[in-house]
Design a protein around this motif. Sequence first.
Motif, PDB file in Angstrom:
ATOM      1  N   ILE A   1       6.427   7.490  11.725  1.00  0.00           N
ATOM      2  CA  ILE A   1       5.300   7.489  12.287  1.00  0.00           C
ATOM      3  C   ILE A   1       5.035   7.493  13.742  1.00  0.00           C
ATOM      4  O   ILE A   1       6.279   7.867  14.393  1.00  0.00           O
ATOM      5  CB  ILE A   1       4.507   6.110  12.043  1.00  0.00           C
ATOM      6  CG1 ILE A   1       5.416   4.748  12.613  1.00  0.00           C
ATOM      7  CG2 ILE A   1       4.432   5.897  10.399  1.00  0.00           C
ATOM      8  CD1 ILE A   1       4.538   3.758  12.924  1.00  0.00           C
ATOM      9  N   TYR A   2       3.893   7.820  14.384  1.00  0.00           N
ATOM     10  CA  TYR A   2       3.555   7.409  15.819  1.00  0.00           C
ATOM     11  C   TYR A   2       2.719   6.171  15.704  1.00  0.00           C
ATOM     12  O   TYR A   2       1.757   6.298  14.666  1.00  0.00           O
ATOM     13  CB  TYR A   2       2.827   8.689  16.416  1.00  0.00           C
ATOM     14  CG  TYR A   2       3.606   9.935  16.128  1.00  0.00           C
ATOM     15  CD1 TYR A   2       4.808   9.987  16.823  1.00  0.00           C
ATOM     16  CD2 TYR A   2       2.780  11.088  15.744  1.00  0.00           C
ATOM     17  CE1 TYR A   2       5.620  11.231  16.656  1.00  0.00           C
ATOM     18  CE2 TYR A   2       3.533  12.331  15.681  1.00  0.00           C
ATOM     19  CZ  TYR A   2       5.039  12.353  16.115  1.00  0.00           C
ATOM     20  OH  TYR A   2       5.576  13.476  16.016  1.00  0.00           O
TER      21      TYR A   2
ATOM     22  N   PHE B   1      -3.707   8.730  11.310  1.00  0.00           N
ATOM     23  CA  PHE B   1      -3.154   9.398   9.685  1.00  0.00           C
ATOM     24  C   PHE B   1      -1.832   8.409   9.418  1.00  0.00           C
ATOM     25  O   PHE B   1      -1.632   7.913   8.358  1.00  0.00           O
ATOM     26  CB  PHE B   1      -2.581  10.736   9.695  1.00  0.00           C
ATOM     27  CG  PHE B   1      -3.944  11.752  10.145  1.00  0.00           C
ATOM     28  CD1 PHE B   1      -4.774  11.919   9.156  1.00  0.00           C
ATOM     29  CD2 PHE B   1      -4.079  12.096  11.395  1.00  0.00           C
ATOM     30  CE1 PHE B   1      -5.831  12.740   9.276  1.00  0.00           C
ATOM     31  CE2 PHE B   1      -5.060  12.878  11.679  1.00  0.00           C
ATOM     32  CZ  PHE B   1      -6.149  13.276  10.620  1.00  0.00           C
ATOM     33  N   CYS B   2      -1.143   7.981  10.396  1.00  0.00           N
ATOM     34  CA  CYS B   2       0.069   7.194  10.309  1.00  0.00           C
ATOM     35  C   CYS B   2      -0.507   5.682   9.737  1.00  0.00           C
ATOM     36  O   CYS B   2       0.027   4.932   9.011  1.00  0.00           O
ATOM     37  CB  CYS B   2       0.905   7.221  11.541  1.00  0.00           C
ATOM     38  SG  CYS B   2       1.509   8.549  11.944  1.00  0.00           S
ATOM     39  N   VAL B   3      -1.616   5.419  10.570  1.00  0.00           N
ATOM     40  CA  VAL B   3      -1.943   3.961   9.866  1.00  0.00           C
ATOM     41  C   VAL B   3      -2.552   4.065   8.573  1.00  0.00           C
ATOM     42  O   VAL B   3      -2.399   3.055   7.814  1.00  0.00           O
ATOM     43  CB  VAL B   3      -3.311   3.607  10.849  1.00  0.00           C
ATOM     44  CG1 VAL B   3      -3.999   2.453  10.428  1.00  0.00           C
ATOM     45  CG2 VAL B   3      -2.771   3.487  12.183  1.00  0.00           C
TER      46      VAL B   3
ATOM     47  N   MET C   1      -1.214   1.198   5.946  1.00  0.00           N
ATOM     48  CA  MET C   1      -1.986   0.191   5.386  1.00  0.00           C
ATOM     49  C   MET C   1      -1.616  -0.125   3.923  1.00  0.00           C
ATOM     50  O   MET C   1      -1.804  -1.140   3.346  1.00  0.00           O
ATOM     51  CB  MET C   1      -3.583   0.884   5.372  1.00  0.00           C
ATOM     52  CG  MET C   1      -4.169   0.914   6.652  1.00  0.00           C
ATOM     53  SD  MET C   1      -5.705   1.821   6.666  1.00  0.00           S
ATOM     54  CE  MET C   1      -6.706   0.629   5.580  1.00  0.00           C
ATOM     55  N   ILE C   2      -1.455   0.903   3.041  1.00  0.00           N
ATOM     56  CA  ILE C   2      -1.051   0.582   1.603  1.00  0.00           C
ATOM     57  C   ILE C   2       0.013  -0.325   1.461  1.00  0.00           C
ATOM     58  O   ILE C   2       0.118  -0.999   0.545  1.00  0.00           O
ATOM     59  CB  ILE C   2      -0.874   1.663   0.684  1.00  0.00           C
ATOM     60  CG1 ILE C   2      -0.961   1.659  -0.754  1.00  0.00           C
ATOM     61  CG2 ILE C   2       0.576   2.391   1.292  1.00  0.00           C
ATOM     62  CD1 ILE C   2      -2.306   1.007  -1.055  1.00  0.00           C
TER      63      ILE C   2
ATOM     64  N   PRO D   1      -8.570   2.943  10.412  1.00  0.00           N
ATOM     65  CA  PRO D   1      -7.735   3.515  11.240  1.00  0.00           C
ATOM     66  C   PRO D   1      -8.530   3.997  12.620  1.00  0.00           C
ATOM     67  O   PRO D   1      -8.045   3.851  13.937  1.00  0.00           O
ATOM     68  CB  PRO D   1      -7.041   4.745  10.711  1.00  0.00           C
ATOM     69  CG  PRO D   1      -7.036   4.542   9.349  1.00  0.00           C
ATOM     70  CD  PRO D   1      -8.374   3.746   8.974  1.00  0.00           C
ATOM     71  N   LEU D   2      -9.698   4.385  12.425  1.00  0.00           N
ATOM     72  CA  LEU D   2     -10.624   4.818  13.396  1.00  0.00           C
ATOM     73  C   LEU D   2     -11.159   3.468  14.298  1.00  0.00           C
ATOM     74  O   LEU D   2     -10.794   3.559  15.611  1.00  0.00           O
ATOM     75  CB  LEU D   2     -11.953   5.777  13.027  1.00  0.00           C
ATOM     76  CG  LEU D   2     -12.927   5.897  14.310  1.00  0.00           C
ATOM     77  CD1 LEU D   2     -12.380   6.793  15.265  1.00  0.00           C
ATOM     78  CD2 LEU D   2     -14.036   6.498  13.455  1.00  0.00           C
ATOM     79  N   LEU D   3     -11.430   2.645  13.565  1.00  0.00           N
ATOM     80  CA  LEU D   3     -11.852   1.314  14.375  1.00  0.00           C
ATOM     81  C   LEU D   3     -10.371   0.776  15.048  1.00  0.00           C
ATOM     82  O   LEU D   3     -10.830   0.128  15.996  1.00  0.00           O
ATOM     83  CB  LEU D   3     -12.294   0.253  13.280  1.00  0.00           C
ATOM     84  CG  LEU D   3     -13.629   0.569  12.492  1.00  0.00           C
ATOM     85  CD1 LEU D   3     -14.040  -0.428  11.583  1.00  0.00           C
ATOM     86  CD2 LEU D   3     -14.599   0.963  13.248  1.00  0.00           C
ATOM     87  N   ARG D   4      -9.257   0.888  14.365  1.00  0.00           N
ATOM     88  CA  ARG D   4      -8.435   0.141  15.197  1.00  0.00           C
ATOM     89  C   ARG D   4      -8.208   0.924  16.559  1.00  0.00           C
ATOM     90  O   ARG D   4      -7.826   0.367  17.406  1.00  0.00           O
ATOM     91  CB  ARG D   4      -7.077   0.484  14.407  1.00  0.00           C
ATOM     92  CG  ARG D   4      -5.858  -0.228  14.689  1.00  0.00           C
ATOM     93  CD  ARG D   4      -4.641   0.742  14.969  1.00  0.00           C
ATOM     94  NE  ARG D   4      -3.435   0.113  15.162  1.00  0.00           N
ATOM     95  CZ  ARG D   4      -2.230   0.794  15.500  1.00  0.00           C
ATOM     96  NH1 ARG D   4      -2.412   2.036  15.871  1.00  0.00           N
ATOM     97  NH2 ARG D   4      -1.270   0.051  15.823  1.00  0.00           N
TER      98      ARG D   4
END
Length: 215
Positions: free
Chosen positions: A5-6, A11-13, A17-18, A177-180
């Motif tokens: 990841i980065y 997308f990595c988040v 998440m899963i 991921p966007l909110l993060r």
Amino acid sequence: MKLYIYDHCPFCVKARMIFGLKNLPVELVVMLNDDEETPQRLIGQKMAPVLQKKDGSAMPESMEIVHYVDQQDGKPLITGALDPAIGDWLRHMNSYVNKLLLPRIAEAPFAEFATPAARDYFRAKKQASIGDFEELKTHSAGLIKKVSGDLRKLDGLIVQPNAVNGELSEDDFSLFPLLRSLTLVPGIDWPARVADYRDNMAKQTQVNLLSSIAQ
């Protein structure tokens, strides 16, 4: 399993998440942003995230990783329907939000920027596509105001703090991921339901927010 990841990458988040939602162990490997050799070796192109399975094979594409992991035990968590209103909201946000986020990501202490060369690689690539970061930062106040207004619109769309549509769906894997990422930006006005959803999803997914390095 290993997940390459980065830390800044939404997308990595998604892929991370899963594992948190299912409380599954995974070894996170943060690649330097200018490391082209590792993803090339794994999947033949520079891309993240990449999941290396137990058998040594590798797969890219965040949502394919999510569904692969979710279905391994025959008890999938992602069972909810999509809400077109959430999709519309996300498309609107993604049309402009990187102008606010990318200049800040480029300066933040993410592990993928552990060397000056890695940080410069990111900066050069992104500025070539979106414009000069210093110039973009002069528009921060207006962009923060716009984000805050759009979050107020999102507030009315959130059904439950543990699933935006009331039942876990692919919308959650796009929205959180966007909110993060937005927690990297100080001065945003977070409506109560959005903040509750953001914080609850961070806890459920075991993915940290970025408030501690906001700039």
